[in-house]
Design a protein around this motif. Structure first.
Motif, PDB file in Angstrom:
ATOM      1  N   VAL A  35      -8.498   4.322  -6.386  1.00 16.65           N
ATOM      2  CA  VAL A  35      -7.429   3.482  -5.839  1.00 16.65           C
ATOM      3  C   VAL A  35      -6.286   4.403  -5.407  1.00 16.65           C
ATOM      4  O   VAL A  35      -6.190   5.539  -5.867  1.00 16.65           O
ATOM      5  N   PRO A  36      -5.411   3.934  -4.523  1.00 14.66           N
ATOM      6  CA  PRO A  36      -4.289   4.775  -4.087  1.00 14.66           C
ATOM      7  C   PRO A  36      -3.371   5.143  -5.257  1.00 14.66           C
ATOM      8  O   PRO A  36      -3.169   4.354  -6.183  1.00 14.66           O
ATOM      9  N   LYS A  37      -2.809   6.363  -5.192  1.00 16.76           N
ATOM     10  CA  LYS A  37      -1.932   6.838  -6.264  1.00 16.76           C
ATOM     11  C   LYS A  37      -0.730   5.916  -6.451  1.00 16.76           C
ATOM     12  O   LYS A  37      -0.290   5.692  -7.578  1.00 16.76           O
ATOM     13  N   GLY A  38      -0.207   5.349  -5.386  1.00 16.68           N
ATOM     14  CA  GLY A  38       0.935   4.444  -5.496  1.00 16.68           C
ATOM     15  C   GLY A  38       0.622   3.233  -6.360  1.00 16.68           C
ATOM     16  O   GLY A  38       1.460   2.770  -7.134  1.00 16.68           O
ATOM     17  N   ALA A  39      -0.611   2.728  -6.247  1.00 17.64           N
ATOM     18  CA  ALA A  39      -1.026   1.579  -7.066  1.00 17.64           C
ATOM     19  C   ALA A  39      -1.135   1.987  -8.531  1.00 17.64           C
ATOM     20  O   ALA A  39      -0.774   1.217  -9.431  1.00 17.64           O
ATOM     21  N   VAL A  40      -1.605   3.215  -8.777  1.00 13.98           N
ATOM     22  CA  VAL A  40      -1.701   3.718 -10.151  1.00 13.98           C
ATOM     23  C   VAL A  40      -0.301   3.918 -10.729  1.00 13.98           C
ATOM     24  O   VAL A  40      -0.041   3.531 -11.872  1.00 13.98           O
ATOM     25  N   ASP A  41       0.599   4.491  -9.949  1.00 19.94           N
ATOM     26  CA  ASP A  41       1.973   4.705 -10.424  1.00 19.94           C
ATOM     27  C   ASP A  41       2.630   3.388 -10.824  1.00 19.94           C
ATOM     28  O   ASP A  41       3.285   3.304 -11.872  1.00 19.94           O
ATOM     29  N   LEU A  42       2.440   2.355 -10.017  1.00 23.37           N
ATOM     30  CA  LEU A  42       3.018   1.051 -10.316  1.00 23.37           C
ATOM     31  C   LEU A  42       2.390   0.458 -11.582  1.00 23.37           C
ATOM     32  O   LEU A  42       3.094  -0.069 -12.445  1.00 23.37           O
TER      33      LEU A  42
END
Length: 73
Positions: A35-42
């Motif tokens: 999954v995109p890193k931004g989704a993981v960060d959130l």
């Protein structure tokens, strides 16, 4: 710029992955669960607020399940 809540499926995937490792960087988690890193960060941000994961600052930032990594002596 509000991103909205994290996808519950991503949060579950993050927790499942962190259960298999001692600690990991966000980009490693993103690559592992595809999954995109931004989704993981959130997702990690919300999981930390829920007291399920914690940030570790060991020369760089890692993420681990709450209490999985012992504090340094």
């Amino acid at each position: 710029m509000d991103k909205g809540p994290a996808d519950p499926k991503v949060k579950e995937a993050v927790l499942a992955y962190l259960d298999t490792v001692e600690k990991a960087k966000s980009k490693e988690i993103a690559k592992a669960i595809d999954v995109p890193k931004g989704a993981v960060d959130l997702a990690v941000k919300e999981l930390a607020a829920e007291d399920l994961v914690e940030y570790l600052y060991i020369t760089t930032t890692f993420v681990a399940l709450k209490g999985k990594v012992a504090p340094p002596e």
